[in-house]
Design a protein around this motif. Sequence first.
Motif, PDB file in Angstrom:
ATOM      1  N   SER A   1      -1.337 -19.211 -36.448  1.00 56.52           N
ATOM      2  CA  SER A   1      -1.892 -20.555 -36.300  1.00 56.52           C
ATOM      3  C   SER A   1      -2.541 -20.696 -34.928  1.00 56.52           C
ATOM      4  N   ILE A   2      -1.815 -20.239 -33.908  1.00 59.87           N
ATOM      5  CA  ILE A   2      -2.319 -20.327 -32.540  1.00 59.87           C
ATOM      6  C   ILE A   2      -3.497 -19.375 -32.334  1.00 59.87           C
ATOM      7  N   PHE A   3      -3.386 -18.174 -32.883  1.00 61.45           N
ATOM      8  CA  PHE A   3      -4.395 -17.143 -32.659  1.00 61.45           C
ATOM      9  C   PHE A   3      -5.781 -17.601 -33.100  1.00 61.45           C
ATOM     10  N   ARG A   4      -5.874 -18.152 -34.309  1.00 61.64           N
ATOM     11  CA  ARG A   4      -7.194 -18.494 -34.838  1.00 61.64           C
ATOM     12  C   ARG A   4      -7.816 -19.673 -34.101  1.00 61.64           C
ATOM     13  N   LYS A   5      -7.026 -20.707 -33.850  1.00 61.60           N
ATOM     14  CA  LYS A   5      -7.585 -21.927 -33.271  1.00 61.60           C
ATOM     15  C   LYS A   5      -7.671 -21.882 -31.747  1.00 61.60           C
ATOM     16  N   VAL A   6      -6.545 -21.528 -31.112  1.00 61.38           N
ATOM     17  CA  VAL A   6      -6.481 -21.626 -29.654  1.00 61.38           C
ATOM     18  C   VAL A   6      -7.126 -20.425 -28.975  1.00 61.38           C
ATOM     19  N   VAL A   7      -6.841 -19.226 -29.496  1.00 62.41           N
ATOM     20  CA  VAL A   7      -7.348 -18.014 -28.846  1.00 62.41           C
ATOM     21  C   VAL A   7      -8.820 -17.768 -29.176  1.00 62.41           C
TER      22      VAL A   7
ATOM     23  N   SER B   1     -14.123 -17.500 -36.059  1.00 67.33           N
ATOM     24  CA  SER B   1     -12.659 -17.519 -36.148  1.00 67.33           C
ATOM     25  C   SER B   1     -12.168 -17.224 -37.552  1.00 67.33           C
ATOM     26  N   ASN B   2     -12.918 -17.662 -38.561  1.00 67.59           N
ATOM     27  CA  ASN B   2     -12.510 -17.398 -39.943  1.00 67.59           C
ATOM     28  C   ASN B   2     -12.485 -15.905 -40.242  1.00 67.59           C
ATOM     29  N   PHE B   3     -13.483 -15.186 -39.759  1.00 69.58           N
ATOM     30  CA  PHE B   3     -13.544 -13.744 -40.004  1.00 69.58           C
ATOM     31  C   PHE B   3     -12.415 -13.010 -39.278  1.00 69.58           C
ATOM     32  N   ILE B   4     -12.271 -13.276 -37.990  1.00 69.26           N
ATOM     33  CA  ILE B   4     -11.278 -12.547 -37.202  1.00 69.26           C
ATOM     34  C   ILE B   4      -9.854 -12.995 -37.554  1.00 69.26           C
ATOM     35  N   GLY B   5      -9.624 -14.310 -37.573  1.00 67.74           N
ATOM     36  CA  GLY B   5      -8.285 -14.830 -37.821  1.00 67.74           C
ATOM     37  C   GLY B   5      -7.789 -14.542 -39.225  1.00 67.74           C
ATOM     38  N   GLY B   6      -8.645 -14.716 -40.229  1.00 73.60           N
ATOM     39  CA  GLY B   6      -8.244 -14.468 -41.610  1.00 73.60           C
ATOM     40  C   GLY B   6      -7.859 -13.024 -41.847  1.00 73.60           C
ATOM     41  N   ALA B   7      -8.688 -12.099 -41.346  1.00 71.09           N
ATOM     42  CA  ALA B   7      -8.402 -10.676 -41.529  1.00 71.09           C
ATOM     43  C   ALA B   7      -7.125 -10.267 -40.809  1.00 71.09           C
ATOM     44  N   ALA B   8      -6.909 -10.790 -39.606  1.00 77.36           N
ATOM     45  CA  ALA B   8      -5.717 -10.435 -38.830  1.00 77.36           C
ATOM     46  C   ALA B   8      -4.442 -10.949 -39.491  1.00 77.36           C
ATOM     47  N   CYS B   9      -4.464 -12.175 -39.995  1.00 83.80           N
ATOM     48  CA  CYS B   9      -3.275 -12.770 -40.609  1.00 83.80           C
ATOM     49  C   CYS B   9      -2.888 -12.030 -41.886  1.00 83.80           C
ATOM     50  N   PHE B  10      -3.856 -11.841 -42.775  1.00 82.70           N
ATOM     51  CA  PHE B  10      -3.558 -11.189 -44.054  1.00 82.70           C
ATOM     52  C   PHE B  10      -3.195  -9.726 -43.854  1.00 82.70           C
ATOM     53  N   GLY B  11      -3.908  -9.057 -42.952  1.00 77.14           N
ATOM     54  CA  GLY B  11      -3.617  -7.647 -42.694  1.00 77.14           C
ATOM     55  C   GLY B  11      -2.212  -7.444 -42.159  1.00 77.14           C
ATOM     56  N   THR B  12      -1.781  -8.315 -41.259  1.00 76.36           N
ATOM     57  CA  THR B  12      -0.424  -8.210 -40.713  1.00 76.36           C
ATOM     58  C   THR B  12       0.623  -8.452 -41.794  1.00 76.36           C
ATOM     59  N   MET B  13       0.368  -9.425 -42.665  1.00 75.51           N
ATOM     60  CA  MET B  13       1.301  -9.691 -43.761  1.00 75.51           C
ATOM     61  C   MET B  13       1.450  -8.465 -44.661  1.00 75.51           C
ATOM     62  N   MET B  14       0.340  -7.814 -44.982  1.00 72.35           N
ATOM     63  CA  MET B  14       0.389  -6.656 -45.864  1.00 72.35           C
ATOM     64  C   MET B  14       1.065  -5.457 -45.192  1.00 72.35           C
ATOM     65  N   LEU B  15       0.966  -5.366 -43.878  1.00 79.74           N
ATOM     66  CA  LEU B  15       1.566  -4.234 -43.165  1.00 79.74           C
ATOM     67  C   LEU B  15       3.050  -4.449 -42.851  1.00 79.74           C
ATOM     68  N   THR B  16       3.516  -5.683 -42.879  1.00 80.06           N
ATOM     69  CA  THR B  16       4.907  -5.968 -42.515  1.00 80.06           C
ATOM     70  C   THR B  16       5.743  -6.453 -43.693  1.00 80.06           C
ATOM     71  N   VAL B  17       5.325  -7.531 -44.317  1.00 76.59           N
ATOM     72  CA  VAL B  17       6.120  -8.121 -45.400  1.00 76.59           C
ATOM     73  C   VAL B  17       6.086  -7.268 -46.663  1.00 76.59           C
ATOM     74  N   TRP B  18       4.916  -6.795 -47.047  1.00 72.87           N
ATOM     75  CA  TRP B  18       4.773  -6.067 -48.323  1.00 72.87           C
ATOM     76  C   TRP B  18       5.648  -4.815 -48.386  1.00 72.87           C
ATOM     77  N   PRO B  19       5.635  -3.937 -47.359  1.00 72.64           N
ATOM     78  CA  PRO B  19       6.512  -2.757 -47.419  1.00 72.64           C
ATOM     79  C   PRO B  19       8.002  -3.134 -47.498  1.00 72.64           C
ATOM     80  N   GLU B  20       8.387  -4.194 -46.804  1.00 71.46           N
ATOM     81  CA  GLU B  20       9.788  -4.619 -46.858  1.00 71.46           C
ATOM     82  C   GLU B  20      10.180  -5.060 -48.263  1.00 71.46           C
ATOM     83  N   LEU B  21       9.287  -5.795 -48.933  1.00 63.49           N
ATOM     84  CA  LEU B  21       9.579  -6.249 -50.298  1.00 63.49           C
ATOM     85  C   LEU B  21       9.641  -5.067 -51.260  1.00 63.49           C
ATOM     86  N   LYS B  22       8.820  -4.050 -51.049  1.00 59.01           N
ATOM     87  CA  LYS B  22       8.866  -2.860 -51.911  1.00 59.01           C
ATOM     88  C   LYS B  22      10.168  -2.089 -51.707  1.00 59.01           C
TER      89      LYS B  22
END
Length: 464
Positions: free
Chosen positions: A398-404, A431-452
């Motif tokens: 949330s902070i990354f996309r708007k504030v940073v 911000s949409n390009f950078i923030g969106g890609a960073a948020c979704f990419g991090t979710m796929m690299l952290t949450v997804w492997p844990e759920l598998k």
Amino acid sequence: MRRDERPKNDFSKGSIVGNILRLALPMTLAQLINVLYNIVDRIFIGMIPENATLSLTGLGLCLPIISIVIAFANLFGMGGAPLFSIERGRGNDAEAEAIMGNSFVLLLITGVILTVAGLAFKRPMLFLFGASPDTISYAESYITIYLLGNLFVMVGLGMNSFINAQGFGTTGMMTVLLGAITNIVLDPIFIFVFHMGVQGAALATILSQLLSALWIVRFLTGKRTILRLRRAAFKLERERVLRIAGLGMSGFTMSITNSSVQIMYNAMLQKAGGDLYVGIMTVINSVREVISMPVSGLTNSAQPVMGYNYGAGEYKRTRQAIVFISVVCITYTVLIWLCVHSFPEFFIRIFDHSGDLVEKGIPAMRIYFFGFFMMSLQFAGQSVFVGLGRSRKAVFFSIFRKVVIVIPLILILPTVFHLGTDGILMAETVSNFIGGAACFGTMMLTVWPELKRGGRERGAGQNA
């Protein structure tokens, strides 16, 4: 009705897509109604025969303050509801009710504080947010009445999440519908019949929120709900409050950063383009609320389903929910971006028919919304982090996309690169390009492997 005879709304059973859609359809309709609730004032104000653009601009200057109120409603409503869902999934009904009760008390306390502080500092805040001598009277008239009904807004926005979290999506929709219909009926009466202008719009809004708040409290304390809002759960417990606020920091930070960005946009647009561009920004914010509604409704609906299944150890079903909301979000945002880019004038004229505003607003809309399709990744990733209780990651992005990204670019693009109002509006696109890609990419690299991994371990345990 005894507790064991009430509907359980067990999200770990049946189709995961079906569970999400059963919540999403009424909740998305509720989101649509809520958007109408929020923008109907702007539509009617845009119809005022005299000074419509100045009135609309004055209301737009109030949006950062309204965003701050929404931020605190999200802090305790969106913070408590996912924890509530997780505890329900674990079968811990007592703790779930305690979370709901603590959230309610926190909303009331914060609502009173915000009302007092807002009334005390409203005028200097409005000038800070980009008000001019021509628009300050309209802005101050609206926000004074709005703040007097702030407590109703807090309860209405914050506690409706606990109705939806129990699977009563239709009831949650009716909450918003009640307020929206009341607002739509009262707005023209107060604005045009009683000639109250922006004050009439604000009065219609808080009376509508009062009805919604009363409806919510009555339902959550009644016999139809699964878990009740009980006085015994009102006693604040430090660790529980910290958990609620910690998870709610995502929604809170999103609203606070939205408020900060609105302030920066209004201030810089006032400097570069005057009151006209502040009015254009008000229209852009209104259009964004409308077109974001379906994905917001879907992702909010998915959160209790994901949280429940995650709490119940159903990791495969949680992954299925993530895939579903990601595909739908991406598809929708691409289609709606094409519509806005192709027909910007249609969206602008919903709110204002002024020739100058429409002429300057068309290119402004195309610039601002160019990267909207990348916001789908932010919506999906943020929803997963919140639904599974990953508050730190949700807050960070949330902070990354708007504030940073956004706020520095609002300052840099028009000044360093001399891009004027176009540069200010481009900040959102980048911000949409950078923030969106960073948020979704991090979710796929952290949450997804844990759920598998969790799914494999659960399968091995069941086969043992």
